[in-house]
Design a protein around this motif. Structure first.
Motif, PDB file in Angstrom:
ATOM      1  N   LEU A 495       0.281   2.752   0.573  1.00  0.00           N
ATOM      2  CA  LEU A 495      -0.102   2.897   2.270  1.00  0.00           C
ATOM      3  C   LEU A 495       0.468   4.153   2.586  1.00  0.00           C
ATOM      4  O   LEU A 495       0.157   4.857   3.571  1.00  0.00           O
ATOM      5  CB  LEU A 495       1.228   1.702   3.172  1.00  0.00           C
ATOM      6  CG  LEU A 495       0.282   0.357   2.918  1.00  0.00           C
ATOM      7  CD1 LEU A 495       0.471  -0.914   3.294  1.00  0.00           C
ATOM      8  CD2 LEU A 495      -1.830   0.157   3.010  1.00  0.00           C
ATOM      9  N   THR A 496       2.163   4.669   2.437  1.00  0.00           N
ATOM     10  CA  THR A 496       1.868   6.308   3.685  1.00  0.00           C
ATOM     11  C   THR A 496       1.173   7.016   2.695  1.00  0.00           C
ATOM     12  O   THR A 496       1.327   8.036   3.975  1.00  0.00           O
ATOM     13  CB  THR A 496       3.618   6.105   3.159  1.00  0.00           C
ATOM     14  OG1 THR A 496       4.351   4.827   3.756  1.00  0.00           O
ATOM     15  CG2 THR A 496       4.133   7.110   3.735  1.00  0.00           C
ATOM     16  N   VAL A 499      -2.077   7.240   4.473  1.00  0.00           N
ATOM     17  CA  VAL A 499      -2.018   7.519   5.775  1.00  0.00           C
ATOM     18  C   VAL A 499      -1.758   9.139   5.560  1.00  0.00           C
ATOM     19  O   VAL A 499      -2.898  10.344   6.737  1.00  0.00           O
ATOM     20  CB  VAL A 499      -1.404   6.950   6.514  1.00  0.00           C
ATOM     21  CG1 VAL A 499      -0.818   7.593   7.811  1.00  0.00           C
ATOM     22  CG2 VAL A 499      -1.595   5.700   7.019  1.00  0.00           C
ATOM     23  N   LYS A 500      -1.095   9.169   4.911  1.00  0.00           N
ATOM     24  CA  LYS A 500      -0.936  11.199   4.764  1.00  0.00           C
ATOM     25  C   LYS A 500      -1.611  12.047   4.407  1.00  0.00           C
ATOM     26  O   LYS A 500      -2.312  13.315   4.214  1.00  0.00           O
ATOM     27  CB  LYS A 500       0.482  11.744   3.405  1.00  0.00           C
ATOM     28  CG  LYS A 500       0.500  12.604   3.307  1.00  0.00           C
ATOM     29  CD  LYS A 500       2.367  12.786   2.493  1.00  0.00           C
ATOM     30  CE  LYS A 500       2.393  14.840   2.358  1.00  0.00           C
ATOM     31  NZ  LYS A 500       3.637  14.716   1.551  1.00  0.00           N
ATOM     32  N   THR A 502      -4.624  11.225   5.467  1.00  0.00           N
ATOM     33  CA  THR A 502      -5.687  11.421   6.356  1.00  0.00           C
ATOM     34  C   THR A 502      -4.779  12.079   7.939  1.00  0.00           C
ATOM     35  O   THR A 502      -5.505  13.004   8.550  1.00  0.00           O
ATOM     36  CB  THR A 502      -6.674  10.312   7.186  1.00  0.00           C
ATOM     37  OG1 THR A 502      -5.888   9.273   6.888  1.00  0.00           O
ATOM     38  CG2 THR A 502      -7.445   9.881   5.711  1.00  0.00           C
ATOM     39  N   HIS A 503      -3.524  11.799   7.946  1.00  0.00           N
ATOM     40  CA  HIS A 503      -3.178  12.358   9.258  1.00  0.00           C
ATOM     41  C   HIS A 503      -1.288  13.208   8.617  1.00  0.00           C
ATOM     42  O   HIS A 503      -0.742  12.426   8.973  1.00  0.00           O
ATOM     43  CB  HIS A 503      -3.147  11.172  10.433  1.00  0.00           C
ATOM     44  CG  HIS A 503      -4.072  10.863  10.985  1.00  0.00           C
ATOM     45  ND1 HIS A 503      -4.937   9.720  10.395  1.00  0.00           N
ATOM     46  CD2 HIS A 503      -4.937  11.001  11.998  1.00  0.00           C
ATOM     47  CE1 HIS A 503      -6.110   8.981  11.252  1.00  0.00           C
ATOM     48  NE2 HIS A 503      -5.322  10.392  11.951  1.00  0.00           N
ATOM     49  N   VAL A 507       2.336  11.080   9.441  1.00  0.00           N
ATOM     50  CA  VAL A 507       3.954  10.849   8.118  1.00  0.00           C
ATOM     51  C   VAL A 507       4.794  11.751   7.791  1.00  0.00           C
ATOM     52  O   VAL A 507       6.250  11.449   7.470  1.00  0.00           O
ATOM     53  CB  VAL A 507       3.215  10.944   6.790  1.00  0.00           C
ATOM     54  CG1 VAL A 507       3.854  10.483   5.779  1.00  0.00           C
ATOM     55  CG2 VAL A 507       1.940   9.882   6.735  1.00  0.00           C
ATOM     56  N   ARG A 535      -2.543  -3.300   9.999  1.00  0.00           N
ATOM     57  CA  ARG A 535      -4.059  -1.889   9.072  1.00  0.00           C
ATOM     58  C   ARG A 535      -3.998  -0.272  10.533  1.00  0.00           C
ATOM     59  O   ARG A 535      -4.047   0.616   9.397  1.00  0.00           O
ATOM     60  CB  ARG A 535      -5.991  -2.618   9.756  1.00  0.00           C
ATOM     61  CG  ARG A 535      -6.060  -3.573   8.975  1.00  0.00           C
ATOM     62  CD  ARG A 535      -7.643  -4.470   8.875  1.00  0.00           C
ATOM     63  NE  ARG A 535      -8.004  -2.741   9.239  1.00  0.00           N
ATOM     64  CZ  ARG A 535      -9.420  -3.396   9.473  1.00  0.00           C
ATOM     65  NH1 ARG A 535     -10.296  -4.717  10.168  1.00  0.00           N
ATOM     66  NH2 ARG A 535     -10.634  -2.746   9.047  1.00  0.00           N
ATOM     67  N   ASP A 536      -3.637  -0.924  11.460  1.00  0.00           N
ATOM     68  CA  ASP A 536      -3.924   0.506  11.975  1.00  0.00           C
ATOM     69  C   ASP A 536      -2.310   1.675  12.069  1.00  0.00           C
ATOM     70  O   ASP A 536      -1.785   1.225  13.108  1.00  0.00           O
ATOM     71  CB  ASP A 536      -3.664   0.837  13.744  1.00  0.00           C
ATOM     72  CG  ASP A 536      -4.471   1.616  15.026  1.00  0.00           C
ATOM     73  OD1 ASP A 536      -3.865   2.749  14.037  1.00  0.00           O
ATOM     74  OD2 ASP A 536      -4.353   1.416  15.665  1.00  0.00           O
ATOM     75  N   LEU A 537      -2.232   1.857  10.560  1.00  0.00           N
ATOM     76  CA  LEU A 537      -0.963   2.827  10.724  1.00  0.00           C
ATOM     77  C   LEU A 537      -0.823   3.747  11.090  1.00  0.00           C
ATOM     78  O   LEU A 537       0.089   4.216  11.713  1.00  0.00           O
ATOM     79  CB  LEU A 537      -0.549   2.497   9.121  1.00  0.00           C
ATOM     80  CG  LEU A 537      -0.600   1.564   8.137  1.00  0.00           C
ATOM     81  CD1 LEU A 537      -1.188   2.028   6.602  1.00  0.00           C
ATOM     82  CD2 LEU A 537       0.963   0.456   8.312  1.00  0.00           C
ATOM     83  N   VAL A 538      -1.702   4.633  11.471  1.00  0.00           N
ATOM     84  CA  VAL A 538      -1.482   6.082  12.327  1.00  0.00           C
ATOM     85  C   VAL A 538      -0.907   5.893  13.448  1.00  0.00           C
ATOM     86  O   VAL A 538      -0.027   5.986  13.982  1.00  0.00           O
ATOM     87  CB  VAL A 538      -2.856   6.651  12.604  1.00  0.00           C
ATOM     88  CG1 VAL A 538      -2.610   7.629  13.399  1.00  0.00           C
ATOM     89  CG2 VAL A 538      -3.705   6.799  10.985  1.00  0.00           C
TER      90      VAL A 538
END
Length: 685
Positions: A495-496, A499-500, A502-503, A507, A535-538
């Motif tokens: 999951l990390t 996210v990395k 896209t953002h 991270v 779901r909203d990990l950011v």
């Protein structure tokens, strides 16, 4: 654009023209043209009915049947007017009558009556019955089909667009068969009207010929009977074609291809049957008195067809044997390290089935594995976790007709799913055979009834669920309740990394500088434990970065993440734009805040047991009262008090959702207070 406008107004103009035909006399040439149009149109409809892939692809058929019946009756009226007025109804009717009668009135009338009997007694009556039964069973099956669509949607097998399309197909199917039930009555009425019109033409023409035209009785009978039979034939031949088309449409429910391909494929799939039929035809040649040439020709053709059909069974068996041999060669030895390591591995999620439930995962009809795969996507969209693959296997130790859901080798749930049955949930099932059962998620009482009786169960008002849906619904609930246990360290890393991509800045700032993957995993698990999707990990990672710069206390990190997700959390419990809350009495809340004490496992409230029991009991009573009214309330309190209060309620076996004021303040829902917990108890005095 012109073609579109023309097709738009063609049918209304045609129907108006049909009405005009019933009143205005037509010239014989125009009548001949319209009769040819009627015959050609009926033939076209019959061919479309044969080549259509499924009945719903010809959904305009019932309305078209009414228009064609009205058109044919208008032609009958126009022809009758010309026959009685002029003694002439055009060349088409005269040619049909002269060809069929052939100088013998009796022969013409007999052939005409045979056509009427074939159409009315055989084809029309059968099509009417099939349409009536099809309409009744289609309407009865609608609730079950709608539930099956909802079950597939809930299991994630289909999306909302596909579900909407299937619901529209179910409604269209019910409307189609209902219209066909009524449309078949038009065909029956048309056959009756044809007999009446024929009798009127014969009697009326005989009278007109003798009384108005001064014909001899024999001459009048000969002329008007020829025209009457010709008129009857040119109307009944299209009527017979439409009757056959009606029968084809109403009996095509079990096939999806065109009729020619389906008949050829299904009659030719059994080579032995063709050989026996050909041999039987040849055997009839030995019966004395029977002509031998026709049976020899037919028998030889049938045997030739059987000989030319390829038999796929040996090839399939050879392929299966080769695959089995290859699999046996590649299988490792029972005591090899690879085999032992595989048997030692504990699967994160396992679905064990008793031996008699293996048909649910059979490739020939069982769709349980497809539903399990779809459930993984549904859980990802709902909770934000990557659900581990579900190992599905048979377990000889399980009782028959049962299944078990295991997490890391430990039973997390079990249930029943007897073969050949469906679960009927509701009252009024005493008259149906079966055995009692319990819906595993909501604990609703029901009965496992034979699958062939699901229509009767639906008619009694019960909700009918198939076995695979019961198991999938149970599995989905187990996953929701144990989502934190299923979220492993490797899943957090994946999951990390997601996210990395896209953002990357979010991270890189959070890990490994501020928090390790293990600390992030604990926070995500705590959120899942309280039913909060991740779901909203950011947004979660951003809030953790800010909090971790101040403190890496676990409770503080969880509350920071919840505060960032506040509006989404509150929206879970809002209904119709309203959020119902239970609050703490201000003095009680202040005393609880003063009683907070830190510990290694998190903050707790240092209060006496009687007060803790009073708080738990009163909060549970208010929640139960609200739920009886169809409302799901939440308990609101200070952010510092939320987590200790939630632990207290859970220790008292109360599944009360506790939200902080900061989480509720970001919600757009209207806040409604329904009760206050004051924490009073009997021993307080």
């Amino acid at each position: 654009m012109k073609n579109r406008n023309l097709s738009k107004f063609a049918v209304p103009i045609g129907v108006i023209g049909i009405i005009v035909m019933m009143v205005v006399p037509l010239p014989t040439f125009l009548l001949d043209l319209l009769i040819a149009t009627n015959i050609t149109g009926a033939l076209l409809i019959l061919l479309v009915a044969m080549f259509v892939q499924r009945p719903l692809d010809f959904s305009v058929f019932p309305a078209l049947l009414l228009v064609m019946t009205l058109f044919r009756l208008a032609l009958n009226i126009s022809a009758t007017r010309l026959v009685l007025r002029d003694g002439d109804a055009g060349k088409v009717i005269h040619a049909f009558g002269d060809f069929v009668v052939g100088g013998s009135l009796v022969i013409g009338l007999v052939i005409f009556l045979i056509l009427i009997i074939v159409q009315m007694v055989v084809v029309t009556k059968g099509a009417e019955r099939v349409a009536e039964v099809g309409a009744r069973f289609t309407l009865d099956a609608m609730p079950g089909k709608q539930m099956a669509i909802d079950a597939d949607l809930n299991a994630g097998l289909i999306d909302e667009a596909e579900a909407k399309k299937r619901r529209a197909d179910v409604a269209a199917e019910a409307d189609f068969y209902g219209a066909m039930d009524g449309g078949s009555k038009f065909v029956k009425g048309d056959a009756i009207a044809a007999i009446i019109i024929t009798v009127i033409n014969l009697v009326g023409g005989f009278g007109v010929g003798i009384l108005q035209h001064g014909m001899a009785p024999a001459e009048a009978m000969n002329q008007y009977s020829l025209l009457t039979v010709g008129d009857g034939l040119v109307s009944q031949i299209p009527a017979l074609l439409l009757s056959v088309a009606t029968g084809l449409i109403t009996t095509r429910s079990a096939t999806s291809g065109d009729m020619g391909s389906s008949v050829t494929a299904q009659l030719g799939q059994n080579k032995l049957a063709l050989r026996i039929a050909g041999g039987a035809a040849l055997g009839l040649c030995v019966i004395p008195g029977l002509p031998k040439v026709p049976f020899l020709i037919i028998g030889a053709i049938t045997l030739l067809i059987a000989q030319r059909i390829k038999d796929p069974e040996p090839e399939a068996e050879a392929a299966a044997a080769a695959a089995a041999a290859a699999g046996e060669a590649e299988r490792p030895a029972p005591d090899s390290p690879e085999q032992l390591l595989g048997e030692m591995r504990v699967d994160p999620l396992e679905l064990a089935l008793s031996p008699d439930l293996v048909d649910l995962v059979d490739s020939n009809g069982g769709d349980l594995l497809d539903r399990v795969r779809a459930l993984r996507r549904k859980m990802a969209l709902e909770l934000g976790i990557i659900m581990p693959p579900v190992r599905t296997r048979d377990d000889l130790d399980l009782p028959l007709s049962s299944y078990a859901i295991r997490i890391s080798g430990v039973d997390a749930g079990s249930g029943q799913a007897p073969p050949g049955t469906v679960l009927a949930i509701g009252d009024g099932l005493q008259a149906l055979p079966g055995r009692a059962g319990i819906e595993p998620v909501f604990g609703l009482a029901g009965k496992w009834v034979p699958a062939e009786l699901h229509y009767q169960a639906e008619l009694s008002g019960a909700t009918v669920v198939d076995r695979a849906s019961v198991i999938i619904t149970h599995l989905a609930e187990i996953v929701r309740q144990n989502a934190s246990r299923l979220l492993g360290r490797e899943d957090v890393r994946s999951l990390t990394e997601m996210v990395k991509r896209t953002h990357p800045v979010v991270v890189e700032e959070l890990t490994p500088t501020l928090l390790s993957l293990g600390q992030i995993q604990r926070v995500l698990q705590a959120l899942l434990d309280e039913g909060v999707p991740i779901r909203d990990l950011v947004r979660i990672f951003e809030s953790l970065s800010l909090r971790a710069k101040v403190s890496v206390d676990h409770d503080g990190l969880v509350e920071a993440a919840r505060a960032a997700l506040g509006p989404a959390i509150a929206a879970q419990y809002a209904a119709d734009g309203r959020l119902t809350v239970i609050t703490l009495e201000p003095m009680l809340e202040q005393s609880l805040l003063e009683s907070l004490r830190p510990s290694e496992t998190g903050a707790f409230m240092a209060i006496d047991g009687l007060r803790a029991e009073a708080i738990v009991t009163e909060a549970g009573r208010l929640v139960e009262a609200a739920e009886q009214s169809g409302i799901t309330p939440v308990l609101a309190c200070s952010p510092q008090l939320r987590l200790p209060l939630m632990r207290l309620l859970r220790a008292g076996s109360r599944r009360v959702q506790v939200l902080s004021y900061s989480e509720i303040s970001g919600s757009t829902a209207q806040i409604e207070t329904m009760g206050v917990v004051n924490g009073a108890y009997a021993g307080a005095a």
